[in-house]
Design an enzyme around this catalytic site. Structure first.
Site, short mmCIF file in Angstrom:
data_model
loop_
_atom_site.label_atom_id
_atom_site.label_comp_id
_atom_site.label_asym_id
_atom_site.label_seq_id
_atom_site.Cartn_x
_atom_site.Cartn_y
_atom_site.Cartn_z
N LYS A 1 -2.29 -2.58 -16.80
CA LYS A 1 -2.65 -4.00 -16.76
C LYS A 1 -3.50 -4.35 -17.99
CE LYS A 1 -6.58 -2.81 -13.84
NZ LYS A 1 -7.08 -2.70 -12.45
N ARG B 1 -12.85 -6.87 -0.97
CA ARG B 1 -12.36 -7.74 -2.03
C ARG B 1 -10.96 -8.20 -1.62
NH1 ARG B 1 -11.85 -5.19 -8.01
NH2 ARG B 1 -10.14 -4.23 -6.88
N TYR C 1 -30.64 -12.73 -36.14
CA TYR C 1 -31.04 -13.86 -35.32
C TYR C 1 -32.27 -13.54 -34.47
CZ TYR C 1 -26.91 -16.56 -36.50
OH TYR C 1 -25.97 -17.28 -37.17
N MET D 1 -21.77 -13.52 -34.72
CA MET D 1 -20.35 -13.78 -34.47
C MET D 1 -19.46 -12.89 -35.34
SD MET D 1 -18.24 -17.34 -34.72
CE MET D 1 -19.37 -18.26 -33.68
C1 LIG Z 1 -7.05 -1.24 -12.24
C2 LIG Z 1 -6.65 -0.59 -10.98
C3 LIG Z 1 -6.56 0.81 -10.89
C4 LIG Z 1 -6.95 1.74 -12.04
O1 LIG Z 1 -8.29 2.11 -11.93
P1 LIG Z 1 -8.98 3.06 -13.02
O2 LIG Z 1 -10.38 3.15 -12.57
O3 LIG Z 1 -8.84 2.37 -14.33
O4 LIG Z 1 -8.26 4.36 -13.00
C5 LIG Z 1 -6.10 1.36 -9.71
N1 LIG Z 1 -5.76 0.59 -8.66
C6 LIG Z 1 -5.85 -0.76 -8.71
C7 LIG Z 1 -5.46 -1.55 -7.52
C8 LIG Z 1 -6.30 -1.39 -9.85
O5 LIG Z 1 -6.38 -2.71 -9.88
#
Ligand SMILES: *Cc1c(COP(=O)(O)O)cnc(C)c1O
Length: 353
Positions: A37, A130, A247, A295
C-alpha cells in the site's frame, strides 16, 4: 548537466534480502503477502512488484488503483485490505479478481448479494478497536451465511512491535478461540511484520508483511534499510560562539563551528520536527542536524567532519545509516519517513534482478 535535486534511491536487492530473511523466521507454512500500500511505502510499487513477484505469494493494498497497477505484472492474490465502499468498486474488484476485506455490516451487505464472490477476508476486532466485527456480531454472520464457506478470518495487532505488551496475549487468545469455532476450510491471518518477528508461531495461513521488507523494522540488525534519502551540501560557513542558526535561532553555537546547508527540507519530506543532534552521514562520517529544518534547506554541524566541501552528499538514512537512527532520535516511526518523501524528490530505482 542535470539540475541539483534531493534524491531517493531504492535498492531492490535489499528488499529481496529482507523478504528472504523474514520468511526464514516464520515457523509455520504460511503464505507471504507483501504489503505494498501507499506506493510500496514509498518504494515505487510498479518497479518493485515485477522484482519480487517470484518470492512472494500475494500483495496487500488499500486503494483499487494500486491493485490495478499490480495486475499489469502479477496474477497472484491481491487483497484490498480495507475492502470496498461502493457498487462500482465492488465491480472493479471482481474484474481485477481481488480478495476483499469485509470489516463491517455495510461492507458485508455490499458483497453478500454477490453470490459468485467468495474471496472474502472477514476482519474481526480483537482489541484494536479500529476496524473489524465484534466477535458476537461476526458469529451471527458466520452462523447465518458463512458456516460452509471458504474465507479468511483476519485480525490486526495493536502493539506487535512490543513483545511484552499484554494486548498481544489477549488478542491472540481471542483470535485463537474464534478460529477454533470455524469450519476446517477457513484460513487465518493476523501477523504483520512485528508479529512475525516477535511471535513467529502465530503466523497461521497468511502473513501480511510491509515495513520489514523495506527495512523499517527496528529491532533486528539483519533487516536493512532499503531506501537512501540524500542531498548535496550547497554552502559552508564558519560561526562563532553565541551565534544562532536557522529559524527562531533554535540552534545556539557554544564554540567555533562549521555549518553546512544542505539542499533538502520539509518540502522534500524531511520532517520539520527533526531535532538538533540527529545524526546524518557525509563521506562515511557522522555529522548532526543543527537548526530547524526549513522548507528547502537543513543546516548541519560539520565541525568535526574531515574534508567536507560544497557538493558532497549528505545521507539522512541509508543501508549504512539505518533508518532506526533518525526514527529513534525523533520519536517518530519508519513508516512516516518512508511514505513522507515528496514528489519533487528525484527517485532512482536500483535493481540487479
Ligand atoms: C499495513 C498493514 C499491514 C502491514 O503491517 P507492517 O507493520 O507494515 O508489516 C498488515 N495488515 C494490514 C491490515 C495493514 O493495513
Amino acid at each position: 548537466m542535470t539540475s541539483l535535486n534531493s534524491e531517493l534511491i531504492i535498492d531492490s536487492d535489499v528488499i529481496r534480502h529482507n523478504i528472504s530473511y523474514i520468511k526464514g523466521k516464520i515457523k509455520n507454512k504460511s503464505n507471504f503477502m507483501a504489503v505494498i500500500k501507499s506506493d510500496a511505502y514509498g518504494h515505487l510499487l510498479e518497479k518493485l512488484v515485477p522484482d519480487i513477484d517470484d518470492i512472494v505469494d500475494g500483495y496487500g493494498v488499500v486503494r483499487i488503483g494500486e491493485a490495478k497497477k499490480i495486475r499489469k505484472f502479477s496474477d497472484k492474490k491481491v487483497l484490498l485490505m480495507q475492502g470496498v465502499y461502493s457498487h462500482l468498486d465492488l465491480k472493479r474488484s471482481i474484474d481485477l479478481n481481488l480478495d476483499l476485506v469485509v470489516h463491517n455490516n455495510d461492507q458485508f451487505e455490499l458483497v453478500a448479494k454477490n453470490k459468485n464472490f467468495n474471496n472474502l477476508w472477514m476482519k474481526v476486532n480483537t482489541g484494536m478497536n479500529r476496524l473489524g466485527f465484534e466477535i458476537d456480531e461476526f458469529m451471527n454472520i458466520y452462523n447465518e451465511y458463512l458456516c460452509n464457506s471458504e474465507f479468511v478470518l483476519m485480525s490486526h495487532l495493536a502493539a506487535s512491535n512490543d513483545k511484552s505488551a499484554s494486548s498481544n496475549k489477549s488478542q491472540f487468545k481471542l483470535f485463537r478461540s474464534l478460529s477454533n469455532k470455524m469450519n476446517r476450510k477457513v484460513k487465518k491471518s493476523i501477523a504483520n511484520t512485528g508479529c512475525v518477528m516477535n511471535f513467529p508461531n502465530q503466523t497461521y495461513d497468511w502473513v501480511r508483511c510491509g515495513i520489514g521488507m523495506y527495512g523499517g523494522y527496528l529491532n533486528d540488525k539483519n533487516i536493512l534499510t532499503s531506501m537512501t534519502l540524500r542531498s548535496k551540501i550547497i554552502n559552508l560557513r564558519k560561526i562563532k560562539p553565541g551565534e544562532r542558526v536557522g529559524y527562531d535561532g533554535r540552534a545556539l553555537a557554544k564554540k567555533n563551528m562549521l555549518i553546512a546547508s544542505v539542499y533538502i527540507g520539509y518540502a522534500d519530506g524531511l520532517p520539520v520536527m527533526i531535532k538538533d543532534k540527529t545524526k546524518v552521514m557525509i563521506n562515511d562520517q557522522i555529522a548532526s542536524v543543527f537548526g530547524r529544518v526549513s522548507m528547502d534547506i537543513v543546516t548541519l554541524d560539520v565541525t568535526d567532519i574531515k574534508s567536507c566541501k560544497v557538493g558532497d552528499w549528505c545521507e539522512f538514512f541509508s543501508k549504512k545509516l539505518p533508518i532506526s537512527n533518525i526514527v529513534s532520535a525523533n520519536d517518530l516511526i519508519s513508516y512516516y519517513f518512508m511514505t513522507g518523501v515528496k514528489s519533487r524528490v528525484k527517485k532512482l530505482y536500483k535493481t540487479n534482478h
